[in-house]
Design an enzyme around this catalytic site. Structure first.
Site, short mmCIF file in Angstrom:
data_model
loop_
_atom_site.label_atom_id
_atom_site.label_comp_id
_atom_site.label_asym_id
_atom_site.label_seq_id
_atom_site.Cartn_x
_atom_site.Cartn_y
_atom_site.Cartn_z
N HIS A 58 1.06 5.72 -1.91
CA HIS A 58 -0.02 5.46 -2.67
C HIS A 58 -0.01 4.95 -3.86
CE1 HIS A 58 -3.61 8.41 -4.21
NE2 HIS A 58 -2.84 8.04 -5.69
N GLU A 59 0.46 4.63 -4.13
CA GLU A 59 0.91 3.57 -5.98
C GLU A 59 1.55 2.55 -5.50
OE1 GLU A 59 0.35 5.33 -9.04
OE2 GLU A 59 0.16 7.54 -7.89
N HIS A 91 -2.37 1.42 -4.92
CA HIS A 91 -2.30 1.23 -6.40
C HIS A 91 -2.73 -0.54 -6.96
CE1 HIS A 91 -5.17 4.56 -7.17
NE2 HIS A 91 -4.34 5.30 -7.48
N HIS A 94 -4.26 -3.31 -5.23
CA HIS A 94 -5.50 -3.77 -5.93
C HIS A 94 -4.97 -4.54 -7.14
CE1 HIS A 94 -9.58 -1.41 -6.65
NE2 HIS A 94 -9.48 -2.92 -6.65
#
Length: 675
Positions: free
Chosen positions: A468-469, A472, A475
């Site tokens: 998940h992180e 990010h 991104h």
């Protein structure tokens, strides 16, 4: 002065990293002072420019302003989150309100806004990113109170200063409560069921506290969840669970109830000053979901299916309790324990069997492998860099042609100086305004630190967190925008979780697992049978997991749709629980006094965004499964375009370009077994 204060000179460490080795806490105050003074001079020069306002001399000049301050503030906030100390906490308390006042001195500068307004009026003649920056700058100033007059302007500035101080105090209180809570177990027999590594760590903690021969447990989630899952002693489960729920709600000097009620009142007052009915209406004025009513409708639609599922799960767990010969009613501190019994019965799967395949280093490699296959990028270890803590590590990120994309830093283990949770942040944002500047991106997690000489093993929740992180981080790393304020994760709050949540799906795919899920001792690839059992378990306990999250998201919205007197915390929480029919054995994932996302983070009236992004990520990943190729080049290319675009394109349009249509909720309900 720059020769003695490394924050005031050029950052000449490799890749432009901050001068961690030379940095001392005493350097921050002068750097904050110098940064604020420099930005005010830069703004004064914009206002004094005799030329008509233009993108170049107003919008871009404002974008350039404050570089020293923003660089200092990013560095300080990162260190305060990952490795705080009393000196840094004192600096936070001193400069938090002052920085809020500084921001208001710019946001409420009438002459500056007049120039921004003049450029905005000509926006139809402006193209591309410059137009987006112009529109967003104008909107930011309007939402910041630039159109207010007289006493209203002064009151807004007062509110912002007070809120800044309250949010810092909220976070510091919560960290202190996390660190201070200790539950002591005095009998080895009462540790039955707990993993040996956890028992050993608790013995070390007790010895360090002057209690040799005992076992000490904190209430941070890296301890809480495995303790609740495996500890057979119901009384100890209850003590730890209630300690967690009652953080910052103990009527002591670190109690957050008055703090959060004051924040709620100030946020409402601020929203009213700016012409909004509530803080939620203010916050959601620039989101994908159009207003709190739409967010509430989404949450309640999913809640109806969730509560049915959660009640079915509770009944199944109650039957397990009865089968053991007990007559007590399922409580919150029982749920994890009996869910684990049910999981082992129905799926023949427990963490002791699974975790040896998920060593931290291998899972990191699994995330890197996924990014290589999707986007063609690679990660080169940087072993000799000076970082802020010896547990942090770094990699250079390069594109398929060898071009430098950025630096990725990972800081994975829990420690007392680090706030709880997991997050992505940056030490430097990407931009092309004055030459190519590539980002310095960081992931921070709170995984249990292994005993000396032992490998760091993760359970599957931790694996998902890492992916998940890392979503990010991608991104932030792949972004390619002209302006820093539009790059990376500077997007609508209810879109920012899409890249992170969609990447979680790859973690559990057999062909990805075959690459990284290897036994820590033998190197054997995770068996196919075990993979099937893990995948089958994907819908397990989703009534509970979705329910505790949704309850917290609905609670967040309740605090921020207040339009009158702010209720007491217990009253608000009870009213929301009654209204939605929250099952007795399910608590809010975060009770209000410990709800850092909304009272010291940036998610006020926005915790629902994880759910909205779950609609996007379920629908988005379904595109790859429908294509029959988890790494379909065309889809991966469109996904990379989405990540590169930052906030330069409307997120609805970005998603439609990637998916070919608007998102549908079906995949979310299917993935969680809620349909």
């Amino acid at each position: 002065m720059s020769s003695t204060n490394p924050l005031l000179g050029a950052f000449d460490a490799p890749f432009g990293l901050p001068p961690f080795a030379a940095l001392q806490d005493e350097h921050f105050a002068p750097a904050f002072e110098a940064g604020m003074a420099a930005q005010l001079e830069e703004v004064a020069a914009i206002v004094a420019n005799p030329e008509p306002a233009s993108v170049a001399n107003t919008i871009e000049a404002l974008e350039r302003s404050g570089s020293l301050l923003s660089r200092t503030q990013m560095l300080f906030e990162n260190l305060s989150g990952t490795d705080t100390n009393p000196t840094r906490q004192a600096i936070e308390q001193e400069f938090g309100p002052r920085l809020a006042a500084h921001r208001d001195a710019i946001a409420l500068n009438a002459a500056l806004f007049a120039r921004i307004e003049a450029v905005w009026q000509q926006r139809d003649q402006i193209d591309g990113e410059a137009r987006v920056l112009t529109e967003k700058t104008h909107q930011r100033f309007v939402l910041g109170g630039a159109q207010l007059q007289g006493e209203a302007r002064e009151r807004l500035a007062e509110i912002n200063r007070e809120l800044a101080g309250l949010q810092i105090q909220f976070a510091q209180n919560l960290l202190a409560q996390n660190n201070d809570f200790v539950h002591l177990v005095e009998s080895a027999a009462e540790l039955a069921g707990l993993p040996q590594a956890m028992i050993d760590a608790a013995a070390e903690k007790a010895a360090a506290l002057g209690q040799p021969g005992h076992w000490a447990f904190g209430c941070d989630r890296t301890v809480l969840y495995p303790f609740l899952t495996y500890c057979q002693h119901r009384g100890h489960r209850q003590a730890l669970y209630q300690g967690y729920l009652n953080r910052a709600d103990n009527d002591d000097e670190q109690d957050n109830k008055a703090n959060l009620r004051r924040q709620a009142a100030l946020r409402l007052e601020k929203a009213r000053l700016l012409g909004f009915a509530s803080h939620a209406h203010y916050e959601l004025s620039d989101r994908m979901v159009e207003g709190p009513e739409a967010a509430q409708d989404l949450m309640e639609d999913v809640w109806q299916a969730t509560v049915v599922k959660a009640n079915e799960e509770a009944e199944a767990l109650q039957r397990l309790i009865a089968a053991e010969g007990h007559d007590f009613t399922l409580a919150g501190w029982d749920w994890w324990y009996y869910a684990e019994q049910r999981r082992q019965q129905e799926y023949a799967l427990d963490d002791a069997e699974l975790m040896p395949y998920f060593s931290l280093d291998n899972v990191i490699e699994g995330a890197f492998h996924t990014a290589r296959r999707l986007f063609g990028i690679d990660f080169k270890p940087l072993d000799n860099l000076a970082l802020y803590h010896d547990e942090a590590r770094a990699w250079e990120v390069v594109d398929s042609d060898g071009r430098h994309l950025g630096v990725f830093i990972g800081d994975y283990f829990t420690r007392d100086s680090k706030r709880g949770g997991a997050w992505m942040t940056v030490f430097r944002e990407q931009s092309r305004l004055d030459g190519e500047v590539r980002p310095l991106v960081q992931n921070v997690c709170n995984f249990p630190k292994p005993q000396p000489g032992q490998p760091a093993l993760l359970d599957f929740d931790h694996v998902r967190t890492l992916f998940h992180e890392f979503g990010h981080a991608l991104h932030g790393l792949l972004t390619d925008c002209r302006y820093a304020s539009l790059s990376g994760t500077n997007v609508a709050r209810d879109f920012v979780e899409f890249p992170s949540q969609v990447l979680e799906h790859w973690a559990l795919q057999p062909e990805v697992l075959a690459h990284y899920a290897r036994h820590v001792e033998t190197g054997a690839v995770i068996p196919e049978d075990l993979v099937r059992r893990v995948q089958k378990m994907g819908r397990f306990n989703q009534g509970f997991q979705t329910g505790e999250f949704l309850a917290a998201a609905i609670l967040d919205m309740a605090w921020h749709t207040i339009e009158g007197e702010v209720p007491e915390v217990a009253e608000m929480e009870a009213n929301v629980a009654e209204r939605i029919g929250l099952p007795e054995a399910i608590a809010y994932r975060y009770r209000s006094p410990a709800f850092a996302h909304i009272f010291s983070g940036g998610y006020s009236a926005g915790y629902y965004s994880y759910l909205y992004s779950a609609v996007l990520d379920g629908d988005g990943f379904a595109a790859f499964t429908e294509a029959g190729n988890l790494f379909d080049p065309a889809l991966a290319g469109r996904l990379r375009t989405l990540l590169q675009s930052g906030g330069t394109v409307n997120p609805d349009r970005l998603y439609r370009t990637f998916r070919g249509r608007d998102p549908r909720i079906d995949a979310l309900l299917e993935n969680r077994g809620l349909n």
